[in-house]
Design a protein around this motif. Structure first.
Motif, mmCIF file in Angstrom:
data_model
loop_
_atom_site.group_PDB
_atom_site.id
_atom_site.type_symbol
_atom_site.label_atom_id
_atom_site.label_comp_id
_atom_site.label_asym_id
_atom_site.label_seq_id
_atom_site.Cartn_x
_atom_site.Cartn_y
_atom_site.Cartn_z
ATOM 1 N N ILE A 11 -24.515 -12.535 34.585
ATOM 2 C CA ILE A 11 -23.308 -12.723 33.771
ATOM 3 C C ILE A 11 -23.409 -11.776 32.581
ATOM 4 C CG2 ILE A 11 -21.817 -14.382 32.594
ATOM 5 C CD1 ILE A 11 -23.389 -16.630 34.010
ATOM 6 N N GLY A 12 -22.592 -10.715 32.604
ATOM 7 C CA GLY A 12 -22.613 -9.750 31.507
ATOM 8 C C GLY A 12 -22.975 -8.361 31.997
ATOM 9 N N SER A 13 -22.192 -7.364 31.537
ATOM 10 C CA SER A 13 -22.418 -5.996 32.030
ATOM 11 C C SER A 13 -22.740 -5.026 30.902
ATOM 12 C CB SER A 13 -21.196 -5.523 32.825
ATOM 13 O OG SER A 13 -20.083 -5.384 31.963
ATOM 14 N N LEU A 15 -26.106 -3.507 28.386
ATOM 15 C CA LEU A 15 -27.374 -2.886 28.779
ATOM 16 C C LEU A 15 -28.319 -3.890 29.446
ATOM 17 C CD1 LEU A 15 -29.118 -0.329 28.749
ATOM 18 C CD2 LEU A 15 -29.995 -1.059 26.526
ATOM 19 N N ALA A 16 -28.422 -5.102 28.875
ATOM 20 C CA ALA A 16 -29.353 -6.098 29.432
ATOM 21 C C ALA A 16 -28.959 -6.439 30.874
ATOM 22 C CB ALA A 16 -29.369 -7.349 28.566
ATOM 23 N N GLY A 17 -27.669 -6.708 31.090
ATOM 24 C CA GLY A 17 -27.194 -7.085 32.422
ATOM 25 C C GLY A 17 -27.399 -5.960 33.426
ATOM 26 N N GLY A 35 -18.372 -9.534 34.649
ATOM 27 C CA GLY A 35 -18.120 -9.280 33.227
ATOM 28 C C GLY A 35 -16.673 -9.654 32.947
ATOM 29 N N PHE A 37 -14.406 -7.889 31.597
ATOM 30 C CA PHE A 37 -13.479 -6.761 31.833
ATOM 31 C C PHE A 37 -14.060 -5.845 32.897
ATOM 32 C CE2 PHE A 37 -13.491 -7.940 27.331
ATOM 33 C CZ PHE A 37 -12.208 -8.450 27.233
ATOM 34 N N THR A 50 -29.318 3.721 19.235
ATOM 35 C CA THR A 50 -30.678 3.952 18.760
ATOM 36 C C THR A 50 -31.648 2.889 19.268
ATOM 37 O OG1 THR A 50 -29.680 4.771 16.752
ATOM 38 C CG2 THR A 50 -32.018 4.317 16.646
ATOM 39 N N ILE A 144 -14.091 -14.639 33.935
ATOM 40 C CA ILE A 144 -14.600 -15.291 32.729
ATOM 41 C C ILE A 144 -15.329 -16.562 33.138
ATOM 42 C CG2 ILE A 144 -13.990 -16.330 30.513
ATOM 43 C CD1 ILE A 144 -11.611 -14.443 30.433
ATOM 44 N N PHE A 325 -24.804 -8.806 14.144
ATOM 45 C CA PHE A 325 -25.744 -9.189 15.201
ATOM 46 C C PHE A 325 -26.198 -10.640 15.011
ATOM 47 C CE2 PHE A 325 -30.081 -9.555 16.862
ATOM 48 C CZ PHE A 325 -29.965 -8.940 18.102
ATOM 49 N N CYS A 367 -32.830 -5.255 24.945
ATOM 50 C CA CYS A 367 -32.001 -5.274 26.169
ATOM 51 C C CYS A 367 -32.705 -4.538 27.299
ATOM 52 C CB CYS A 367 -30.661 -4.575 25.923
ATOM 53 S SG CYS A 367 -29.573 -5.476 24.844
HETATM 54 C C1 LIG Z 1 -21.197 -1.288 16.205
HETATM 55 C C2 LIG Z 1 -22.566 -1.662 16.713
HETATM 56 C C3 LIG Z 1 -23.583 -0.716 16.727
HETATM 57 C C4 LIG Z 1 -24.843 -1.075 17.181
HETATM 58 N N1 LIG Z 1 -25.832 -0.128 17.206
HETATM 59 C C5 LIG Z 1 -27.056 -0.473 17.644
HETATM 60 C C6 LIG Z 1 -28.087 0.520 17.761
HETATM 61 O O1 LIG Z 1 -27.871 1.717 17.542
HETATM 62 N N2 LIG Z 1 -29.316 0.100 18.167
HETATM 63 C C7 LIG Z 1 -29.585 -1.203 18.469
HETATM 64 O O2 LIG Z 1 -30.724 -1.519 18.824
HETATM 65 N N3 LIG Z 1 -28.604 -2.131 18.433
HETATM 66 C C8 LIG Z 1 -27.365 -1.810 18.039
HETATM 67 N N4 LIG Z 1 -26.379 -2.755 18.021
HETATM 68 C C9 LIG Z 1 -26.639 -4.071 18.651
HETATM 69 C C10 LIG Z 1 -26.576 -3.893 20.179
HETATM 70 O O3 LIG Z 1 -25.516 -3.033 20.492
HETATM 71 C C11 LIG Z 1 -26.347 -5.206 20.935
HETATM 72 O O4 LIG Z 1 -27.217 -6.201 20.482
HETATM 73 C C12 LIG Z 1 -26.596 -4.992 22.431
HETATM 74 O O5 LIG Z 1 -25.847 -3.893 22.913
HETATM 75 C C13 LIG Z 1 -26.204 -6.229 23.213
HETATM 76 O O6 LIG Z 1 -26.286 -5.926 24.578
HETATM 77 P P1 LIG Z 1 -26.138 -7.067 25.660
HETATM 78 O O7 LIG Z 1 -26.363 -6.430 26.988
HETATM 79 O O8 LIG Z 1 -26.962 -8.232 25.284
HETATM 80 O O9 LIG Z 1 -24.603 -7.529 25.496
HETATM 81 P P2 LIG Z 1 -23.258 -6.679 25.442
HETATM 82 O O10 LIG Z 1 -23.512 -5.235 25.571
HETATM 83 O O11 LIG Z 1 -22.510 -7.114 24.244
HETATM 84 O O12 LIG Z 1 -22.493 -7.176 26.754
HETATM 85 C C14 LIG Z 1 -22.091 -8.531 26.897
HETATM 86 C C15 LIG Z 1 -21.469 -8.702 28.276
HETATM 87 O O13 LIG Z 1 -21.297 -10.095 28.564
HETATM 88 C C16 LIG Z 1 -19.995 -10.313 29.118
HETATM 89 N N5 LIG Z 1 -19.609 -11.697 28.889
HETATM 90 C C17 LIG Z 1 -19.657 -12.418 27.733
HETATM 91 N N6 LIG Z 1 -19.194 -13.662 27.944
HETATM 92 C C18 LIG Z 1 -18.829 -13.728 29.253
HETATM 93 C C19 LIG Z 1 -18.245 -14.748 30.066
HETATM 94 N N7 LIG Z 1 -17.953 -15.956 29.577
HETATM 95 N N8 LIG Z 1 -17.989 -14.463 31.353
HETATM 96 C C20 LIG Z 1 -18.265 -13.244 31.874
HETATM 97 N N9 LIG Z 1 -18.814 -12.241 31.162
HETATM 98 C C21 LIG Z 1 -19.091 -12.488 29.862
HETATM 99 C C22 LIG Z 1 -19.136 -9.294 28.390
HETATM 100 O O14 LIG Z 1 -17.932 -9.078 29.071
HETATM 101 C C23 LIG Z 1 -20.075 -8.086 28.424
HETATM 102 O O15 LIG Z 1 -19.989 -7.462 29.682
HETATM 103 C C24 LIG Z 1 -25.112 -2.402 17.592
HETATM 104 C C25 LIG Z 1 -24.088 -3.353 17.587
HETATM 105 C C26 LIG Z 1 -22.825 -3.001 17.161
HETATM 106 C C27 LIG Z 1 -21.726 -4.030 17.163
#
Ligand SMILES: Cc1cc2nc3c(=O)[nH]c(=O)nc-3n(C[C@H](O)[C@H](O)[C@H](O)COP(=O)(O)OP(=O)(O)OC[C@H]3O[C@@H](n4cnc5c(N)ncnc54)[C@H](O)[C@@H]3O)c2cc1C
Length: 534
Positions: A11-13, A15-17, A35, A37, A50, A144, A325, A367
């Motif tokens: 669930i989620g697309s 970097l971690a997913g 995801g 979208f 970064t 969703i 964050f 991630c």
């Molecule tokens: C502007 C900005 C700049 C940043 N820059 C940095 C950086 O340079 N270095 C760094 O280390 N960190 C940075 N961060 C933090 C970092 O980007 C995030 O912590 C990280 O990308 C989160 O990745 P994730 O895979 O956990 O989730 P995300 O990349 O946020 O993806 C979440 C996914 O979950 C899906 N999802 C959520 N709820 C549901 C649901 N109910 N049903 C289906 N799908 C769902 C979404 O659609 C999405 O696909 C930054 C954050 C921001 C906002």
């Protein structure tokens, strides 16, 4: 009802997913990724660039020290060590997938031509999505997830709605939660609009505890011009930059960071955000880039601003701190396992590494490292579990149970006509006003009172259309999280890392070297504390 079945559901697309999907696929699993979208879009990953990881100038020891210094004693040490030790290999994996990483500062950054104004995070995510499309991972965008399916004490899949309104039940032997954080529950935030903490709410409703959700990180500088969308003003900042108030006073000088703003943004986000929040209570605060020479506007990140219709080169513009964050989340171990059998977690939804504040660049590393680890562990779990007992479609009993639940979701016929959009705005304003960078007893209690009255209005929202149903779910999730943040903040009588109580301004190690545990009991939020892992 649409019915699907797989070995591993992700669930989620972000970097971690994506990295967990590629790892599990490499091990031969049937993987389904969903995801909200188009896969990869609407993720916070698309904004980021970064990675903090040991490199030729920054040792693993440096990384450990800096991470623990930011976390102020609340980090889960075993997870931190896993992050640091596996960081370099995760960078290698990303390079193998075609990500152009170059060594920079305390780690690596996504490289692209200096004069390109494309966000590096977009390049990162597009390259990985391309890789996914060439793999056997099944992609299901626009779904969703509303609930995790839990049977006999273990996860068996998830339930949600497709964008066209069709309910969808996915049976899966293992599930990875990679839903990101919750920054968009605040009025001022730099996250994607849809990052509303669904993962935390999914975990709580599946009877899993979440931890330290009162610790949210603020980023000092986002664009706050009223008619422009809020977005983060990314470093590196040119040396000619000025931060001024309405009287034209130089605030960088006042804060003592005129010479080293780029270092301060990586290591002192909490201090800067609190100072900026206080300054903006007295009047507007502006960034002034009018003294930056023309040639610097051809390079990132200024060339990104230059593309806007707003005259950034000609006049100062409003800035504000914003939520960036979430340090808190679901508990995982070094293998990415949560305490619910079959459920794994990775990325911002997970808790433990960052403690009371996150070192810049550690989120993407988290991630990458834990995405790969969770993919591996979930694949192993599914393989062992599937041994002889795999079913190709959801069982009849399960289907009937979820059909009844769907009726419950769509049936509500009576209620007020409060517009969900107005209620969401009300919740976001409330979050910013009462659970923002500066908190204190009186305002936290007032926030909880106001929240209680909004909650009553949410209960009566009439889900006449599907859109209303989705919005109502968002409202319920946001209200639940906000209640947790306000209540947890009220109980923590100290200041630590990103968490600041005006009425308890000092860090209190004697009483508060504790993590906060939130769980739902018969629908009611319960909060306890437990001594930190060290
Ligand atoms: C502007 C900005 C700049 C940043 N820059 C940095 C950086 O340079 N270095 C760094 O280390 N960190 C940075 N961060 C933090 C970092 O980007 C995030 O912590 C990280 O990308 C989160 O990745 P994730 O895979 O956990 O989730 P995300 O990349 O946020 O993806 C979440 C996914 O979950 C899906 N999802 C959520 N709820 C549901 C649901 N109910 N049903 C289906 N799908 C769902 C979404 O659609 C999405 O696909 C930054 C954050 C921001 C906002």
């Amino acid at each position: 009802m649409e019915e699907l079945s797989t070995d591993l559901l992700i669930i989620g697309s972000g970097l971690a997913g994506i990295l967990s999907a590629l790892e599990a696929e490499r091990l031969g699993l049937n993987v389904l990724m969903v995801g909200k979208f188009t896969i990869g879009m609407g993720t916070n990953t698309a904004f980021a660039s970064t990675f903090t990881v040991a490199n030729s100038r920054f040792s693993e020891k440096d990384h450990l020290r800096a991470t623990l210094e930011s976390g102020k004693g609340l980090n889960h040490l075993k997870l931190v060590k896993t992050l640091i030790e596996n960081g370099p290999d995760a960078m290698k994996r990303l390079r193998d997938y075609g990500i152009p990483l170059i060594e920079k500062g305390m780690g690596y950054t996504v490289d692209r031509p200096e004069d390109s104004s494309q966000l590096p995070g977009v390049l990162l995510i597009k390259t990985l999505v391309e890789r996914l499309r060439n793999s056997s991972v099944r992609l299901l965008p626009g779904l969703i997830i509303f609930d995790l399916v839990v049977e006999e004490g273990e996860v068996r899949g998830a339930f949600g709605f497709l964008k066209d309104g069709k309910p969808c039940l996915i049976q899966s032997t293992s599930v990875i939660l990679a839903t990101g954080g919750a920054g968009a529950i605040y009025r001022r935030n730099d996250n994607q609009k849809s990052i509303l903490g669904d993962g935390y709410a999914l975990a709580l409703r599946a009877s899993l505890p979440i931890f330290d959700i009162e610790f949210v990180q603020f980023y000092p500088f986002v664009l706050a011009e009223p008619r422009l969308s809020t977005f983060i003003l990314l470093p590196p900042y040119p040396k000619e930059i000025r931060l001024i108030n309405e009287k034209g006073e130089n605030l960088l000088e006042k804060l003592g960071i005129e010479e080293n703003i780029n270092w301060a943004i990586m290591t002192q986000r909490d201090r800067l955000s609190i100072a900026l929040y206080e300054a903006s209570q007295q009047g507007d605060v502006y960034f002034d880039l009018t003294h930056v020479p023309d040639e610097k506007w051809n390079y990132y990140p200024l060339n990104f601003l230059k593309k806007s219709k707003f005259p950034f080169q000609e006049r100062p513009f409003l800035v504000s701190p914003a939520i960036h964050f979430f340090m808190g989340g679901t508990e995982i171990d070094e293998k990415g396992k949560t305490t619910l059998p079959g459920l794994f977690g990775a990325g911002e939804v997970a808790w433990g590494i960052h403690g009371a504040n996150r070192l810049g660049g550690n989120a993407l590393t988290e991630c990458a490292v834990f995405g790969i680890i969770a993919g591996h562990s979930a694949a192993e779990y599914a393989r062992t579990k599937d041994n002889g007992e795999k079913q190709s479609t959801p069982s009849e009993v399960l289907k009937r149970r979820w059909e009844r639940k769907v009726k419950g979701y769509i049936k509500r016929k009576r209620g007020t006509f409060d517009h969900p959009r107005d209620l969401l705005k009300g919740l976001k304003d409330l979050a910013w006003k009462y659970a923002g960078p500066i908190r204190e007893k009186g305002s936290l209690e007032e926030g909880l009172d106001r929240l209680a009255s909004i909650e009553k209005r949410i209960e009566r929202v009439y889900s006449a259309t599907l859109k209303d149903l989705f919005k109502k779910r968002d409202l319920e999730n946001v209200a639940l999280l906000l209640k947790a943040i306000l209540k947890g903040s009220l109980l923590r009588m100290e200041s630590r890392g990103s968490f600041f109580r005006k009425d308890f301004p000092d860090q209190d190690d004697q009483n508060w070297m504790k993590n906060t545990c939130y769980h739902l009991e018969k629908g009611e939020l319960q909060i306890t504390h437990r001594p930190c892992y060290q």
